[in-house]
Design a protein around this motif. Sequence first.
Motif, short mmCIF file in Angstrom:
data_model
loop_
_atom_site.label_atom_id
_atom_site.label_comp_id
_atom_site.label_asym_id
_atom_site.label_seq_id
_atom_site.Cartn_x
_atom_site.Cartn_y
_atom_site.Cartn_z
N PHE A 6 -3.80 -1.63 -11.28
CA PHE A 6 -2.76 -1.98 -10.67
C PHE A 6 -2.04 -1.06 -9.91
N THR A 7 -2.04 0.21 -10.53
CA THR A 7 -1.39 1.46 -9.81
C THR A 7 -1.98 1.85 -8.53
N ARG A 8 -3.53 1.68 -8.66
CA ARG A 8 -4.33 2.08 -7.61
C ARG A 8 -4.19 1.42 -6.38
N LEU A 9 -3.75 -0.03 -6.70
CA LEU A 9 -3.80 -1.02 -5.64
C LEU A 9 -2.50 -1.09 -5.18
N LEU A 10 -1.48 -0.47 -5.86
CA LEU A 10 -0.02 -0.54 -5.42
C LEU A 10 0.15 0.71 -4.47
N HIS A 11 -0.40 1.67 -4.76
CA HIS A 11 -0.50 2.90 -3.97
C HIS A 11 -1.48 3.20 -2.70
#
Length: 77
Positions: A6-11
Motif C-alpha cells: 500500500f505504501t509503495r502504491l500510495l507514494h
Amino acid sequence: MRRAHFTRLLHDTDLDIDATAARSGYADARALRRAVQRWYGTTPARLHRDGVRPEPPPRHRSPVRGCFLPIVRPEAA
C-alpha cells in the motif's frame, strides 16, 4: 506485506483510493481506510498529501490471537 505494498502504491503512483485498495488486496476503499487508520493513525489522503512514508511503532502479538499491542518500555530511572 499489504502495508508495504500500500505504501509503495500510495507514494509511487497516482492511483485513486479505489484502485489502490484493489491492488493492495482489499475488498473496497473503506476496508483500506480502516486498515490505514489502524496502522498509522491517519487517512490515506493525508499520508499522500503530506508525502511522508510513515514508520509504524513496533508491535508484538498479545496473548489474544490476532490482537496487536504497542511495545511499552519502562522509563530509565
